[in-house]
Design a protein around this motif. Structure first.
Motif, PDB file in Angstrom:
ATOM      1  N   ARG A   1     -13.405 -30.299 -32.064  1.00  0.00           N
ATOM      2  CA  ARG A   1     -13.094 -30.800 -30.720  1.00  0.00           C
ATOM      3  C   ARG A   1     -13.138 -32.311 -30.763  1.00  0.00           C
ATOM      4  O   ARG A   1     -13.999 -32.895 -31.424  1.00  0.00           O
ATOM      5  N   THR A   2     -12.234 -32.940 -30.015  1.00  0.00           N
ATOM      6  CA  THR A   2     -12.177 -34.394 -29.984  1.00  0.00           C
ATOM      7  C   THR A   2     -11.526 -34.855 -28.683  1.00  0.00           C
ATOM      8  O   THR A   2     -10.946 -34.045 -27.962  1.00  0.00           O
TER       9      THR A   2
ATOM     10  N   GLU B   1      -5.133 -37.681 -33.912  1.00  0.00           N
ATOM     11  CA  GLU B   1      -4.596 -38.035 -35.236  1.00  0.00           C
ATOM     12  C   GLU B   1      -5.708 -38.339 -36.236  1.00  0.00           C
ATOM     13  O   GLU B   1      -5.610 -37.983 -37.401  1.00  0.00           O
ATOM     14  N   SER B   2      -6.785 -38.970 -35.789  1.00  0.00           N
ATOM     15  CA  SER B   2      -7.886 -39.268 -36.713  1.00  0.00           C
ATOM     16  C   SER B   2      -8.701 -38.016 -37.046  1.00  0.00           C
ATOM     17  O   SER B   2      -9.437 -37.995 -38.025  1.00  0.00           O
ATOM     18  N   ALA B   3      -8.564 -36.959 -36.231  1.00  0.00           N
ATOM     19  CA  ALA B   3      -9.279 -35.704 -36.498  1.00  0.00           C
ATOM     20  C   ALA B   3      -8.558 -34.851 -37.540  1.00  0.00           C
ATOM     21  O   ALA B   3      -9.096 -33.845 -37.988  1.00  0.00           O
ATOM     22  N   ILE B   4      -7.338 -35.239 -37.897  1.00  0.00           N
ATOM     23  CA  ILE B   4      -6.561 -34.487 -38.887  1.00  0.00           C
ATOM     24  C   ILE B   4      -6.496 -35.313 -40.175  1.00  0.00           C
ATOM     25  O   ILE B   4      -5.730 -36.259 -40.266  1.00  0.00           O
ATOM     26  N   PRO B   5      -7.332 -34.987 -41.149  1.00  0.00           N
ATOM     27  CA  PRO B   5      -7.345 -35.777 -42.376  1.00  0.00           C
ATOM     28  C   PRO B   5      -6.098 -35.527 -43.224  1.00  0.00           C
ATOM     29  O   PRO B   5      -5.520 -34.446 -43.188  1.00  0.00           O
ATOM     30  N   VAL B   6      -5.699 -36.539 -43.952  1.00  0.00           N
ATOM     31  CA  VAL B   6      -4.639 -36.376 -44.947  1.00  0.00           C
ATOM     32  C   VAL B   6      -5.377 -36.133 -46.260  1.00  0.00           C
ATOM     33  O   VAL B   6      -6.012 -37.042 -46.793  1.00  0.00           O
TER      34      VAL B   6
ATOM     35  N   ALA C   1      -9.067 -32.349 -26.854  1.00  0.00           N
ATOM     36  CA  ALA C   1      -8.210 -31.589 -27.758  1.00  0.00           C
ATOM     37  C   ALA C   1      -9.067 -30.706 -28.645  1.00  0.00           C
ATOM     38  O   ALA C   1     -10.204 -31.039 -28.980  1.00  0.00           O
ATOM     39  N   ILE C   2      -8.511 -29.564 -28.977  1.00  0.00           N
ATOM     40  CA  ILE C   2      -9.099 -28.677 -29.978  1.00  0.00           C
ATOM     41  C   ILE C   2      -8.114 -28.674 -31.140  1.00  0.00           C
ATOM     42  O   ILE C   2      -6.930 -28.393 -30.962  1.00  0.00           O
TER      43      ILE C   2
ATOM     44  N   GLY D   1     -19.370 -31.670 -36.852  1.00  0.00           N
ATOM     45  CA  GLY D   1     -18.466 -31.780 -35.711  1.00  0.00           C
ATOM     46  C   GLY D   1     -17.348 -30.758 -35.758  1.00  0.00           C
ATOM     47  O   GLY D   1     -16.338 -30.908 -35.111  1.00  0.00           O
ATOM     48  N   PHE D   2     -17.554 -29.716 -36.536  1.00  0.00           N
ATOM     49  CA  PHE D   2     -16.532 -28.695 -36.693  1.00  0.00           C
ATOM     50  C   PHE D   2     -17.197 -27.349 -36.905  1.00  0.00           C
ATOM     51  O   PHE D   2     -18.389 -27.262 -37.175  1.00  0.00           O
TER      52      PHE D   2
END
Length: 109
Positions: free
Chosen positions: A37-38, A44-49, A67-68, A89-90
Motif C-alpha cells: 500500500r502506498t 511508481e516508486s513502489a514498483i521496483p525495476v 494505491a494498492i 511494508g508489503f
C-alpha cells in the motif's frame, strides 16, 4: 454483497479500480505475489525495476489518494533482493490454485 445486504457496513474495506499494469514477462509462471500500500503519488516508486519482476498492477482507491500495488515475481528470493534496502511494508503471497475455463489449476511445483 452490497446489493444482497442493503446498508451493510464493512469497516476497513477499500474499494479500488485498476489504474494501470506493466507486464515484463507474461510467459514465466508467477512464484510469488506481493501486495503493498502506498500514497497514489508514490506508485511508481513502489514498483521496483528488478530482475525477477514479472508484472505490476496499480489499483487506486475510489478517493484517488491511496494505491494498492500487486507485483508478480519469479520467486521470493527475487523480491527479497529487490526490496532489501527498503524494508517492510508489503505482504507476500504464494499462489494456491487458480481457475481457468471453470477448472482448478494448480501452480507448477
Amino acid at each position: 454483497m452490497d446489493t444482497l445486504v442493503p446498508g451493510i457496513q464493512r469497516p476497513g474495506l477499500e474499494r479500488t479500480r485498476l489504474d494501470h499494469s506493466v507486464v515484463h514477462d507474461a510467459v514465466r509462471p508467477t512464484g510469488v505475489y506481493v501486495v503493498s500500500r502506498t500514497a497514489a503519488d508514490d506508485v511508481e516508486s513502489a514498483i521496483p525495476v528488478a530482475s525477477g519482476l514479472l508484472a505490476a498492477h496499480a489499483h487506486l482507491t475510489t478517493d484517488g489518494r491511496r494505491a494498492i500495488v500487486v507485483t508478480e515475481w519469479v520467486d521470493a528470493a527475487s523480491h527479497e533482493a529487490a526490496v532489501a534496502p527498503a524494508g517492510p511494508g508489503f505482504t507476500r503471497y504464494a499462489l494456491h490454485h487458480a481457475f481457468a475455463d471453470d477448472r482448478v489449476v494448480s501452480p507448477p511445483s
